[in-house]
Design a protein around this motif. Structure first.
Motif, mmCIF file in Angstrom:
data_model
loop_
_atom_site.group_PDB
_atom_site.id
_atom_site.type_symbol
_atom_site.label_atom_id
_atom_site.label_comp_id
_atom_site.label_asym_id
_atom_site.label_seq_id
_atom_site.Cartn_x
_atom_site.Cartn_y
_atom_site.Cartn_z
ATOM 1 N N MET A 233 16.157 4.330 51.531
ATOM 2 C CA MET A 233 14.932 3.662 52.235
ATOM 3 C C MET A 233 13.991 4.925 52.251
ATOM 4 O O MET A 233 12.570 4.833 52.204
ATOM 5 N N VAL A 234 14.537 6.167 52.802
ATOM 6 C CA VAL A 234 13.704 7.304 52.965
ATOM 7 C C VAL A 234 12.893 7.711 51.712
ATOM 8 O O VAL A 234 11.768 8.236 51.787
ATOM 9 N N ALA A 235 13.882 7.798 50.645
ATOM 10 C CA ALA A 235 13.431 8.303 49.355
ATOM 11 C C ALA A 235 12.196 7.310 48.840
ATOM 12 O O ALA A 235 11.357 7.630 48.128
ATOM 13 N N ALA A 236 12.372 5.879 49.153
ATOM 14 C CA ALA A 236 11.461 4.878 48.843
ATOM 15 C C ALA A 236 9.949 5.229 49.225
ATOM 16 O O ALA A 236 8.775 5.219 48.935
ATOM 17 N N ALA A 237 10.192 6.010 50.698
ATOM 18 C CA ALA A 237 8.941 6.334 51.379
ATOM 19 C C ALA A 237 8.287 7.690 50.872
ATOM 20 O O ALA A 237 7.084 8.052 51.252
ATOM 21 N N LEU A 238 9.155 8.495 50.272
ATOM 22 C CA LEU A 238 8.784 9.883 49.978
ATOM 23 C C LEU A 238 8.653 10.370 48.678
ATOM 24 O O LEU A 238 7.698 10.801 48.024
ATOM 25 N N VAL A 239 9.775 9.843 47.714
ATOM 26 C CA VAL A 239 9.687 10.443 46.618
ATOM 27 C C VAL A 239 8.663 9.954 45.519
ATOM 28 O O VAL A 239 7.985 10.641 44.983
ATOM 29 N N PRO A 240 8.416 8.424 45.393
ATOM 30 C CA PRO A 240 7.559 7.962 44.462
ATOM 31 C C PRO A 240 5.995 8.557 44.825
ATOM 32 O O PRO A 240 5.339 8.932 43.931
ATOM 33 N N PRO A 241 5.676 8.473 46.160
ATOM 34 C CA PRO A 241 4.154 8.912 46.057
ATOM 35 C C PRO A 241 4.113 10.233 46.032
ATOM 36 O O PRO A 241 3.082 10.680 45.722
ATOM 37 N N LEU A 242 5.142 11.067 46.234
ATOM 38 C CA LEU A 242 4.775 12.535 45.784
ATOM 39 C C LEU A 242 4.864 12.761 44.552
ATOM 40 O O LEU A 242 3.958 13.459 44.124
ATOM 41 N N VAL A 243 5.776 12.287 43.835
ATOM 42 C CA VAL A 243 5.800 12.674 42.128
ATOM 43 C C VAL A 243 4.328 11.776 41.779
ATOM 44 O O VAL A 243 3.778 12.408 40.723
ATOM 45 N N ARG A 244 4.079 10.649 42.086
ATOM 46 C CA ARG A 244 3.010 10.056 41.480
ATOM 47 C C ARG A 244 1.709 11.094 42.013
ATOM 48 O O ARG A 244 0.628 11.201 40.986
ATOM 49 N N ALA A 245 1.665 11.724 42.870
ATOM 50 C CA ALA A 245 0.543 12.440 43.475
ATOM 51 C C ALA A 245 0.654 13.699 42.598
ATOM 52 O O ALA A 245 -0.587 14.191 41.993
ATOM 53 N N GLY A 246 1.783 14.418 42.059
ATOM 54 C CA GLY A 246 1.618 15.428 41.454
ATOM 55 C C GLY A 246 1.398 14.986 39.887
ATOM 56 O O GLY A 246 0.549 15.741 39.232
ATOM 57 N N LEU A 247 1.745 13.740 39.279
ATOM 58 C CA LEU A 247 1.254 13.276 38.208
ATOM 59 C C LEU A 247 -0.236 13.229 38.116
ATOM 60 O O LEU A 247 -0.988 13.578 36.834
ATOM 61 N N LEU A 248 -0.768 12.613 39.054
ATOM 62 C CA LEU A 248 -2.233 12.385 38.941
ATOM 63 C C LEU A 248 -3.089 13.550 39.141
ATOM 64 O O LEU A 248 -4.082 13.702 38.644
ATOM 65 N N LEU A 249 -2.360 14.430 40.014
ATOM 66 C CA LEU A 249 -3.221 15.879 39.913
ATOM 67 C C LEU A 249 -3.141 16.503 38.885
ATOM 68 O O LEU A 249 -4.075 17.182 38.374
ATOM 69 N N GLY A 250 -2.032 16.740 38.129
ATOM 70 C CA GLY A 250 -2.165 17.314 36.885
ATOM 71 C C GLY A 250 -2.881 16.498 35.788
ATOM 72 O O GLY A 250 -3.295 17.056 34.645
#
Length: 326
Positions: A233-250
């Motif tokens: 549950m915690v990973a659902a709230a943290l990992v996807p938006p963090l990785v998505r933020a990095g991909l979009l930033l790159g």
């Protein structure tokens, strides 16, 4: 059920006997060591361990070793209905503060295993996001070790323990930077990442989700239960938006990357707010009275800081939306 192994000096024998002379202690027996110390073993029900340990903590020259009990023969009688009513709200707390120390310390050690799990979960999450495959993203949630640092931070805040807070902050920052750097360089090399499914704009549902994850994580820890499902549950709230933020930033999609990172930051704040509230209501606090006042002050200040940070993010989101409509 817990088995407490209590080591004291002979001078404290009478004091200990008074503490153990209660109904909640199922059985006790003592022995003497070669150096003249007394070793008393007491079998006590889980829900009463916290109070007894609090009293033992105030005794000088006392060491307590806590052993979980897997089973007992013959089987003990369960408390009657009247006693169950007396237990009340504290019934769900099956683990002591001392046991929580070890539970929150191990997940925030910056070991090779921890860093590898952060790296692996980042790669799995990135693949899932780029392929828009929910099953792969769930796999990243299962292995992502993001529950530990946040729960440890809330625990240290409630106790006013700067050592735990510092350790949790370092672990949380390092894991965040690793995941963000991996996804950033991946976004640069992947070409056009503008076709990935974007995070929705920050909403009240996102705040509620993060708060629920925080409450569930702490209650799971207090109950002595495994945290794997809550970790998802915690990973659902943290990992996807963090990785998505990095991909979009790159990929130079700065506006969308900012939105994803705001969701990640909001979730971190809400997880800590929920953790502080739950630990505080569960009565987690230092054993010495002068430490209790200090811990209350630090808990109050931390709660206000996290709340202010959440308010600032919400204001920033509202301002960005307003500028986008003009």
């Amino acid at each position: 059920m817990r088995l407490l192994e209590i080591i004291i000096t002979k001078e404290d024998k009478e004091v200990l006997e008074k503490l153990l002379d209660i109904e909640e202690v199922v059985e006790k027996w003592s022995s003497e060591t070669l150096d003249g110390h007394l070793v008393t073993k007491a079998l006590i029900r889980d829900e009463h361990t916290k109070e007894l340990l609090s009293n033992l903590e105030s005794m000088p020259n006392c060491r307590v070793i806590i052993h979980p009990v897997e089973g007992i023969l013959p089987k003990l009688e369960t408390p009657d209905e009247e006693e169950e009513k007396k237990i009340g709200f504290s019934k769900f707390i099956a683990i002591s503060k001392e046991e929580l120390y070890s539970d929150v310390d191990e997940p925030v050690n910056l070991s090779v295993n921890f860093i590898l799990m952060v790296i692996l979960s980042s790669f799995v999450a990135g693949i899932g996001i780029l392929k828009d495959n929910v099953a792969i993203i769930i796999g990243a949630m299962v292995i992502a070790p993001f529950l530990g640092p946040n729960m440890s931070m809330a625990f240290g805040t409630t106790l006013g323990d700067l050592k735990i807070i510092k350790k949790s902050m370092i672990t949380g920052i390092v894991s965040t930077v690793i995941a963000l750097l991996i996804s950033f360089f991946w976004g640069m090399l992947a070409g056009d990442v503008g076709n990935i499914t974007m995070d929705p704009k920050l909403s009240a549902e996102d705040v509620v989700l993060a708060l629920v994850c925080g409450f569930a994580g702490v209650i799971s820890a207090l109950g002595g239960q495994g945290g794997s499902l809550v970790g998802v549950m915690v990973a659902a709230a943290l990992v996807p938006p963090l990785v998505r933020a990095g991909l979009l930033l790159g990929g130079a999609y700065y506006s969308d990357a900012l939105n994803s990172f705001l969701i990640f930051s909001t979730n971190i704040i809400c997880l800590n707010i929920a953790g502080i509230i739950t630990f505080y209501l569960a009565g987690i606090q230092p054993g010495k009275w002068w430490e209790k006042e200090n811990a209350k002050k630090k808990t109050r200040n931390a709660f206000l800081i996290w709340s202010l940070a959440l308010a600032l993010i919400i204001i920033a989101v509202l301002m960005i939306r307003k500028m986008g409509t003009e």
